[in-house]
Design a protein around this motif. Structure first.
Motif, mmCIF file in Angstrom:
data_model
loop_
_atom_site.group_PDB
_atom_site.id
_atom_site.type_symbol
_atom_site.label_atom_id
_atom_site.label_comp_id
_atom_site.label_asym_id
_atom_site.label_seq_id
_atom_site.Cartn_x
_atom_site.Cartn_y
_atom_site.Cartn_z
ATOM 1 N N ASN A 188 0.834 -1.199 0.000
ATOM 2 C CA ASN A 188 0.000 0.000 0.000
ATOM 3 C C ASN A 188 0.864 1.242 0.000
ATOM 4 O O ASN A 188 2.072 1.173 0.225
ATOM 5 C CB ASN A 188 -0.988 0.010 1.177
ATOM 6 N N THR A 225 -4.909 -1.826 5.296
ATOM 7 C CA THR A 225 -5.799 -1.862 4.133
ATOM 8 C C THR A 225 -6.191 -3.303 3.806
ATOM 9 O O THR A 225 -6.730 -3.570 2.738
ATOM 10 C CB THR A 225 -5.122 -1.222 2.897
ATOM 11 N N ILE A 238 -6.008 0.106 -1.490
ATOM 12 C CA ILE A 238 -6.386 1.403 -0.939
ATOM 13 C C ILE A 238 -7.789 1.300 -0.351
ATOM 14 O O ILE A 238 -8.671 0.662 -0.950
ATOM 15 C CB ILE A 238 -6.364 2.499 -2.031
ATOM 16 N N ASP A 239 -7.990 1.888 0.803
ATOM 17 C CA ASP A 239 -9.320 1.938 1.388
ATOM 18 C C ASP A 239 -10.170 2.921 0.589
ATOM 19 O O ASP A 239 -9.792 4.084 0.412
ATOM 20 C CB ASP A 239 -9.246 2.373 2.852
ATOM 21 N N ALA A 240 -11.316 2.464 0.079
ATOM 22 C CA ALA A 240 -12.141 3.304 -0.793
ATOM 23 C C ALA A 240 -12.677 4.525 -0.072
ATOM 24 O O ALA A 240 -12.927 5.563 -0.702
ATOM 25 C CB ALA A 240 -13.291 2.482 -1.375
ATOM 26 N N ALA A 289 -9.260 6.637 1.071
ATOM 27 C CA ALA A 289 -8.514 6.962 -0.154
ATOM 28 C C ALA A 289 -7.091 7.391 0.190
ATOM 29 O O ALA A 289 -6.419 6.726 0.957
ATOM 30 C CB ALA A 289 -9.264 8.023 -0.949
ATOM 31 N N THR A 328 -4.197 -1.250 -8.992
ATOM 32 C CA THR A 328 -4.630 -0.473 -7.834
ATOM 33 C C THR A 328 -6.049 -0.910 -7.506
ATOM 34 O O THR A 328 -6.963 -0.749 -8.322
ATOM 35 C CB THR A 328 -4.604 1.041 -8.119
ATOM 36 N N PHE A 337 -9.369 -1.184 -4.655
ATOM 37 C CA PHE A 337 -10.015 -0.400 -3.607
ATOM 38 C C PHE A 337 -10.873 -1.298 -2.719
ATOM 39 O O PHE A 337 -11.835 -1.910 -3.191
ATOM 40 C CB PHE A 337 -10.870 0.703 -4.230
ATOM 41 N N ARG A 338 -10.494 -1.359 -1.443
ATOM 42 C CA ARG A 338 -11.316 -2.101 -0.489
ATOM 43 C C ARG A 338 -12.620 -1.350 -0.264
ATOM 44 O O ARG A 338 -12.627 -0.181 0.100
ATOM 45 C CB ARG A 338 -10.582 -2.251 0.845
ATOM 46 N N GLY A 385 -14.642 -0.962 -2.837
ATOM 47 C CA GLY A 385 -15.031 -0.518 -4.166
ATOM 48 C C GLY A 385 -15.982 -1.501 -4.818
ATOM 49 O O GLY A 385 -16.010 -2.685 -4.477
ATOM 50 N N THR A 408 -11.555 -3.593 -10.054
ATOM 51 C CA THR A 408 -10.684 -2.847 -9.142
ATOM 52 C C THR A 408 -11.187 -2.814 -7.704
ATOM 53 O O THR A 408 -10.522 -2.243 -6.838
ATOM 54 C CB THR A 408 -10.526 -1.389 -9.624
ATOM 55 N N GLY A 409 -12.328 -3.411 -7.435
ATOM 56 C CA GLY A 409 -12.885 -3.360 -6.089
ATOM 57 C C GLY A 409 -12.901 -4.722 -5.421
ATOM 58 O O GLY A 409 -12.948 -5.761 -6.083
#
Length: 280
Positions: A8, A14, A118-120, A123, A148, A150-151, A153, A158-159
């Motif tokens: 991260n 994350t 990355i934490d959504a 961010a 990349t 997003f947790r 997301g 991407t999520g």
């Protein structure tokens, strides 16, 4: 040997370790045999590589590497110098690729793929690097990574998000569905992780009345940490539970979580492994 780094660019948790576990298991399901290396943060007297087995002492190897070894069964090695961990792993195990749990900024270790989580919600915070902000690297670093994610997301590529699986009693191994119907409405919730409030929020969303206890990440739990709690059930993360086995009692339950790695990431790593072994 291809190397995949899961890391991260922000401080704080994350969800790297649960993600690594999910990625390893997804690769195993496709016939690829990964090995995992880690810093082994918090391991006592760690100066040289140590192999991690499901029966290892968390004090000697670290909580996260032990959890990975138990949840995946793959070879795991810890060392302050990750290249040394890789050499140890390759010298003692037959694997198809290496996954580094954390280590995006550990440039002594070469890498073929970089996956950043990355934490959504949080961010990149204010967009500034330490100490003015939460970033380990400037935002421009994301332009150089391969994935990349997003947790929290919702994009399929991407999520990712975590789902609550089972409550496991630490002394008997009994398992129950995580719900007030299984344990009662009010519970003690203990977390020594990067973002403990997220753990508490998950429990509240499930219907529990949470009496919360936050500790620093990688906290070395002792029986005295639980002495003042009454007879209500105590729920903790799996990462914390591996450090409580020696003094666990009937109140203590660990909560397992799972996630699904986006198919595009799994496919990319499978292709990387196949290409590497074709060249060999």
């Amino acid at each position: 040997m291809p190397v995949v780094v899961v890391g991260n660019v922000t401080v704080g948790g994350t969800g790297k370790t649960p993600f690594v576990i999910a990625l390893v298991n997804a690769l195993l399901a496709q016939g690829v045999k990964p090995g995992v290396v880690s810093r082994g943060y918090g391991a006592q007297g760690l100066k040289a590589p140590r192999e991690v087995t499901p029966g290892s002492d968390p004090i000697m190897v670290g909580d996260e590497p032990l959890l990975i070894a138990r949840k995946t069964g793959v070879p795991v090695v810890v060392s302050p110098k990750r290249p040394d961990a890789v050499r140890c792993l390759l010298g003692n195990s037959s694997v198809d690729l290496i996954i580094s749990d954390d280590g995006l900024q550990h440039y002594a270790l070469g890498r073929d793929r970089e996956i950043v989580l990355i934490d959504a919600v949080r961010a990149l915070g204010n967009g500034h690097c330490l100490p003015a902000g939460p970033l380990r690297d400037p935002p421009s670093r994301l332009a150089t990574v391969d994935h990349t994610l997003f947790r929290g997301g919702t994009n399929a590529d991407t999520g990712f998000s975590y789902q609550l699986d089972l409550l496991t009693q630490l002394t008997t191994g009994e398992q129950r569905t995580p719900s007030p119907a299984a344990l009662g409405d009010a519970v003690h919730a203990v977390a020594g992780i990067g973002q403990p409030e997220q753990f508490f929020a998950q429990l509240r969303a499930t219907g529990f009345e949470v009496i919360a206890y936050s500790y620093p990440d990688h906290h070395k739990f002792q029986a005295s940490d639980f002495a003042s709690m009454d007879d209500r059930p105590i729920i903790m993360t799996e990462k914390d539970a591996v450090k409580c086995a020696a003094f666990a009692d009937a109140r203590m339950w660990s909560l397992s979580i799972s996630t699904r790695v986006p198919d595009v990431v799994v496919d990319d790593i499978l292709e990387l492994s196949a290409e590497s072994h074709t060249k060999v």
